[in-house]
Design an enzyme around this catalytic site. Structure first.
Site, short mmCIF file in Angstrom:
data_model
loop_
_atom_site.label_atom_id
_atom_site.label_comp_id
_atom_site.label_asym_id
_atom_site.label_seq_id
_atom_site.Cartn_x
_atom_site.Cartn_y
_atom_site.Cartn_z
N GLU A 1 0.87 -1.27 -0.21
CA GLU A 1 0.26 0.06 0.02
C GLU A 1 0.87 1.15 0.05
OE1 GLU A 1 -2.82 -0.42 3.39
OE2 GLU A 1 -3.97 -1.84 2.08
N GLU B 1 -6.60 -7.56 -0.62
CA GLU B 1 -7.08 -7.54 0.54
C GLU B 1 -8.64 -7.24 0.44
OE1 GLU B 1 -5.12 -5.03 3.32
OE2 GLU B 1 -3.07 -5.83 2.72
N GLU C 1 -4.09 -3.78 14.70
CA GLU C 1 -5.22 -4.15 13.90
C GLU C 1 -6.09 -5.47 14.66
OE1 GLU C 1 -3.86 -5.09 10.03
OE2 GLU C 1 -3.83 -3.04 9.53
N GLN C 2 -5.85 -5.39 15.85
CA GLN C 2 -6.45 -6.47 16.81
C GLN C 2 -8.35 -6.24 16.57
OE1 GLN C 2 -6.52 -5.91 21.25
NE2 GLN C 2 -4.89 -4.77 20.71
N MET C 3 -8.68 -5.14 16.20
CA MET C 3 -10.14 -5.12 15.88
C MET C 3 -10.60 -5.10 14.45
SD MET C 3 -10.93 -4.24 19.23
CE MET C 3 -12.77 -3.67 19.16
N HIS C 4 -9.60 -5.44 13.71
CA HIS C 4 -9.93 -5.92 12.32
C HIS C 4 -10.36 -7.56 12.22
CE1 HIS C 4 -9.48 -6.32 8.00
NE2 HIS C 4 -9.26 -4.90 7.93
#
Ligand SMILES: [Zn+2]
Ligand SMILES: [Zn+2]
Ligand SMILES: [Zn+2]
Lengths: 633, 633, 633
Positions: A144, A315, A363-366
């Site tokens: 990215e 992604e 990114e644990q909430m992804h």
């Protein structure tokens, strides 16, 4: 073309004894590809020069042994902490002069020669080790580019590189002064070493200065990527790709893509709706759990163009993400819909991000296809359903859409540098045009700005191209379909200067934009044919036929031969009307679809997607919310 | 007084062989004056000490030969790039500590002695060369002091100068500590060298500290201008002016103006409406292409006061500009209307900015009287119409308006330093009062805060004067008309301190403001006579007669003799009512005008201007949108 | 417990000959306590090491001689200017890297060892001089820790201390890397000296990194306060307190409070409503001059917990303040109402800020009990009325409320670090729950997060506790009342990681939150029992009983035994319904009160407060606006 599903996987995040089970579950869900490695520099080279390939060798073994094809990323988006001890000045600097520090990712300036050499070194090392490994079916460079606003850097390295770039572009300060119009405000330079970066000026810098910095910055990205490509090509025959981020226009994706074999992009429909789309609150509430119905499609078509036909979704959002202002969950069925929509636009592969939700770090909430406790998340079943459905479908051949839209990164920079109206934005305008065409059920192709032949398209849409390229001007000259051109088309010459003769100066069209106006929100000027002009209007004169006017009779839309010029920003009603009329004239069906319904034709099938929250009927068939249907053509 | 038209011209922007034709076209449009030179330092002195007068000599020749009178500007707003090599620390620094760099204009700190010497040097050189040239009929110093927020600088040079200034003001740290109240929060200083600039403090700095920095900064501008004036006076007898920018209140224009012969200002009605006026979206949409109907008039009257009767518009918007958030085009006729309005307020000259729209650099989207391709832009014909109309009008003598409004820059600083309510602003309040008076058809004069005689005015308006000067207090003591005073009047003593006895402490008026309240948007308290109080209200007590109260009977307006005190910010309805009543009492006609209509009397004529979008009838005559009418008095 | 009134006084601001009269007027108004000294360092030590105790000795003499009890503050919130010559690097640094400079107050970094030593020195000096003086009945440490965002500092001193703190927490970089999950994005550190502060990163830093910096920063405050406490304890037996600021959650008040004897806080109802409460414009207009009806009560209950039963209001708003965006005056009666409300919640002392409004410096627009001219301000009579009323009331004994709410500072940090929805805020959520309970007429106690016994409470409210402590988990295990738990409860483990098994993992409750959603404003999902879910919703599964669902039947509220889990943020309607149901089940009366009415029980009386603008009837009694009533229980 075979179509396949993939998933992004981080073996380094999980105990090694979990890998085989993970791989087996991927395969059993119908996933055949797995992307790895793109953030793993710290694992591969834990100390400077000390390589640890073992874990990666074993991960590839496990994945490939399970039957998965591996996509391997170069890890240059996440240099380890020790890199900063070697290159303390490698960090980018923001527009206020603050360094952008270690502690997340993309902490490097594209212009820093020392870091570029390090990136070459790790790329070379990975290419040597895995380049000829047949289990690696593609390589991804970095990750990215541009994400988190990382193209523009105001660092000493960037300053030095920018001066060199200017010296090569202009050869003499005098030539630069002439090109930029530095006679204005006594801004002339005696030497390239006097030129600064265009930040922190008292009021706006010269737009030529700012625009050249945008061009330079884009070229630095292209060069950084080309460096990796050059190394990889020496060691591998596998196709190369990069995963572009949605609505990232700070560098020229066509130019980066020219060095690669496949384009790919990262599709986060719900995150994008919350984070990076201008829309009313109503629109955002209506599509809260579906994402904007045109945002993904536009990118699909764009990257098909960037990849010269070959493109993937690298992604794919599988559930709620963590990074948008608000992060709701997809409506059941949307993961399947998004996946099928990508395939309908010609994607070869759709890769979900990510396999298992991480319980730690940023990114644990992804969401992933698995919950952090390894149980199935809703996306997994939807992916598996697509895998099953794919098997029942024939392979597809590339096809051409009847309508084209021209997309140009340099125009995005030009209008950011000189918006003239506070809410004028190139991408925003393009999405409006694209949306209107989609609401008429049209399939589109996207063309780069240096296209030299438009004859394959009956209708061409060209909003807001700051400068028309010579090939494009030639193509327009001989064009026999219908091109909708404008506003602001061809309004800039070199140095961001206003050309004289005045724009749009289109081949064979006697039409002049003498003055322009930006309009604040809430101001809408009726267009004689219906709908209104918003955001932007132009004052037109010349001998071209006037098709539409404002309420006072002032011309707003003119035509000469194949070209229709729009002297303003039509609202959705007007755009739909204008595009429909062009299509009808050219014998292309273009009928308004029910709200939320979208269509897309492949070579063999017509697909229908219901982005709405309620069922909709298409060709006698009821599509539920998030429903997908197709029929053979 | 003769009235004339002028235009701003940049010969350095155009090929020399185009100059004669440009000059001829100016003359044939009825333009008789041309302003040049104010950004041309880099052309005049391309290398340090190397002067190139040739081009400027020839430009003056061409223009004067065509019959144009030349206004020549000193070029100190745009020092060339080489200046920074000589004075790397000459840049201003913003409130967050970042330097404000080269690449646009006004990149200097007023406190930098080295740059001040350079500015003196170039002024001296220009004055020597052209000071006795009769073709130069006026000189302009610098350009738009304060534009782009350039009065306040937090540079080392400013710090050093501020300490010296404080030392001269207070003579001892102890005196400063007493004046500022530094016993509060243990803020006392032992030495002037311990005092910093009032930025980056943990919470707000002492208002006395911040206010003294505002006074100091204003005086630095005055001194910089006085330096140029002193040099010019030694070489020329031509009148001197400076072109002030609209709603620029960071320095005292009366103080700068005291050294000059003529005041001039730069009038951008549509830019100002978009950029710097607090108004509802409805108001902004209604006047989108006309500009606010009172903003220009207020400035006209203000600069008539600053120029002690002699004033010009040095830059008049001729079409869309480039710098406001949104930039629509004027309604046909508005350029004429704005021009006539300036003349109706007593302007000697109205100079359009600019002759031909530049195709390059920062202002390429700023309209001129010609389009970039040299064809006529709409403003040119309107200017020519005014020129023709002017010829048919008699010369005018200065006149006095029946109503006066007191304007005070130091009050603007006081209330910026201590707004007490987030949207309280001095200029905003003054414009509200001025607007209400204008809606009643009144012509006004503006008075400086040290006025010592009000007896020429039947009605005087005095909103928000932080501290009443001794002359003004004396003038009020003997005043026999009707003065509307307040709110916040006389609420500050030296050191921004609250005086005891408490405000307003007006001569002969037993009235005390014990407490004040700021009110958020949407809160409006009914006034017993009609209308409401918004933004600000005060708690009054004392023996003065109570004229009006709130719904609960608490006093809001009080009177004693000639003085009416307003303990709050009346809305437009209430202000109109109160001003009308004062006028009626004093025998001045004051009747509400139709929406958008405005009047202004000269010594010989009454002028009417229709700022509305639809026709309006005035004295039996229908004025179209943008219409202007006049009749002899 | 005896209840008393006090006032904040700054003898250093006034001529010494005014002190006796001031003291006498305090006493005659019924005020018995006076707080002094907390900003007086510059007066006590005008030059480094040169002490001037004389004025303070005399001030104490005058005040005590008049019969007033003195509360003495350490002056460490306002180090004099000379301190910066000794410790130029003592300033805090903001998140963008700019120093926070001298010129107001709180200009120190908690981590700076040099300043800490100076603070110890002045504390020691004051303690030696006055520690055994019986007229000093309490000591206050510093002033409003954290005010003006002063807990987090990004200075070199903070960086160094943070690295040491991490080294002690984790013992090895490897352990830290594991705990933080630094395998993600190659963020691992080889040494503690490589770790930076979590500011200026390219995108968000690791939440574990940010959260540890929050924990560290809180502990720095605790240590700074403990240093002062340790010194004071060696010299005085008087109780120690600190005056916390409203809605200041950047450090753990329970931890600071554990070292003190009494908690106190500074209550500015109208300032808080304008400045720091999320509410609709309507709500803010309705309570414009009363303050939010629940904000103060929540803080009263919180500081009763922080003080382990002993608490004061150290600063009570007496009229308009100067620091909120808008600053209206209190409705007549509100000063009395606020004071009585504090007493109803168990305050021992309510101290008004301040005695006389200062005419100079930053707070000159902040009301006092006297106007600047020494006349009575409205607050004085209201204070005197309370003093009279107090005499007629019996002393009160501590009591326990039937309902408890758990408050946790670490949860505030966790959700600031990782809000997941742009408007998610812990304090905001807690206030919503507290408000709903108050609207039902309930009295509440607040409990710290490490509470190990809930058996005294029939109903316990536990919104948003990021991590449940071991004692709390044990308490819940044996709890037999009704606990309303969630959302986001127990969602974080060490290192801000998502625990597996997934949250909430409550004792005996088979329930899993698999996914969460943040919802933008305007999105509200109906709850099957009434009301809606806003801001936040969770996806629940497990064997717990489902009490309520969304419209599609997806579970939103579940129950197992004593525990009810709320998988979302209920709106006010739903919260009231849910709390009322829990109370009813537990035999506690919980009936909705009329708008604006609030109740609070002491051990002996029930108090009623009318926050509304219109009269309201309570138990047959009409309370006017700002009315207070009570009856014996
Ligand atoms: Zn190689
Ligand atoms: Zn900065
Ligand atoms: Zn001791």
């Amino acid at each position: 073309m075979k179509r396949s599903l993939g998933v992004c996987y981080y073996p380094e995040h999980w105990p090694e004894d979990q890998w085989p089970d993970d791989a087996a579950r991927m395969v059993s869900a119908g996933i055949s590809r797995v992307r790895i490695g793109e953030f793993a520099w710290g694992l591969i080279e834990p100390k400077p020069g000390v390589m640890d390939w073992g874990w990666l060798d074993r991960a590839i073994d496990v994945l490939a042994d399970a039957g998965l094809e591996v996509i391997l990323g170069t890890p240059t988006a996440t240099p380890p902490r020790w890199m900063l001890d070697r290159h303390p000045d490698m960090l980018a600097v923001d527009a206020t002069g603050h360094p952008r520090r270690f502690g997340s990712r993309r902490h490097y300036c594209f212009s820093h020669a020392g870091y570029r050499a390090e990136a070459a070194r790790i790329t070379e090392a990975m290419a040597r080790r895995y380049g000829r490994d047949g289990r690696i079916i593609a390589w991804q460079t970095d990750n990215e580019y541009g994400c988190h606003d990382t193209v523009l850097s105001y660092s000493p390295a960037a300053l030095s590189a920018f001066r060199n770039w200017l010296a090569q572009q202009y050869q003499s300060p005098e030539a630069l002064n002439r090109a930029w119009g530095n006679v204005f405000w006594s801004m002339a330079y005696d030497s390239f070493d006097q030129i600064g970066l265009p930040n922190l000026t008292v009021t706006e810098p010269n737009p030529a200065h700012a625009f050249d910095f945008r061009r330079f910055s884009s070229e630095q990205v292209v060069a950084f990527n080309r460096m990796q490509v050059g190394i990889l090509r020496r060691h591998t025959a596998a196709p190369l790709t990069h995963n572009y981020m949605g609505r990232e226009v700070a560098f020229d994706h066509f130019a980066v893509g020219a060095d690669l074999d496949i384009a790919s992009w990262d599709s986060y429909p719900i995150g994008f709706l919350s984070d990076r789309i201008e829309a009313s609150d109503n629109h955002k509430r209506h599509y809260l759990r579906q994402g904007d119905p045109d945002m993904q499609a536009l990118h699909h078509d764009l990257y098909r163009a960037v990849g010269r036909g070959r493109w993937w979704v690298m992604e794919q959002q599988p559930g709620p993400v963590n990074w948008a202002p608000w992060n709701p969950a997809p409506l059941p069925g949307m993961v399947r819909l998004w996946t099928w929509e990508a395939f309908a636009h010609g994607a070869e592969t759709v890769t979900y991000f990510r396999w298992r939700q991480a319980p730690f770090a940023q990114e644990q909430m992804h969401a992933g296809l698995l919950f952090p406790d390894s149980s199935d998340a809703p996306g997994l079943a939807e992916a598996a359903q697509v895998a099953t459905e794919l098997k029942a479908m024939p392979d597809v051949a590339p096809t051409r859409a009847p309508v084209a839209l021209v997309f140009d990164y340099a125009s995005a920079w030009a209008w950011q540098v000189q918006p003239q109206g506070a809410d004028f934005d190139y991408f925003r305008m393009v999405l409006c045009w694209y949306r209107a065409a989609r609401e008429l059920g049209l399939s589109l192709d996207i063309l780069p700005p240096d296209t030299n032949d438009l004859s394959d398209y009956a209708v061409v849409l060209m909003p807001g191209l700051a400068q028309l390229s010579a090939p494009m001007l030639a193509a327009l000259e001989s064009y026999e379909g219908r091109a909708l051109v404008g506003p602001r088309s061809n309004a800039k010459g070199a140095g961001m200067a206003t050309p004289v003769p005045l724009p749009p100066n289109l081949p064979g069209m006697d039409l002049r934009v003498s003055a322009v106006e930006s309009l604040p929100p809430g101001v809408a000027e009726p267009l004689s044919g219906g709908g209104t002009i918003v955001h932007w209007r132009e004052h037109l004169d010349g001998a071209a036929d006037i098709l539409e006017t404002d309420a006072a009779g002032a011309p707003l839309i003119a035509r000469m031969g194949a070209l229709t010029y729009l002297g303003g920003w039509p609202d959705d009603t007007a755009l739909r009307r204008l595009i429909a009329a062009a299509c009808t004239e050219q014998g292309i069906a273009a009928d308004p679809l029910p709200d939320g319904l979208r269509l897309r034709d492949t070579g063999s099938h017509r697909f229908a997607f219901n982005y709405g929250k309620t069922p909709v009927t298409w060709e006698g068939q009821v599509l539920p919310a998030a429903g997908v249907a197709w029929r053979a053509l």
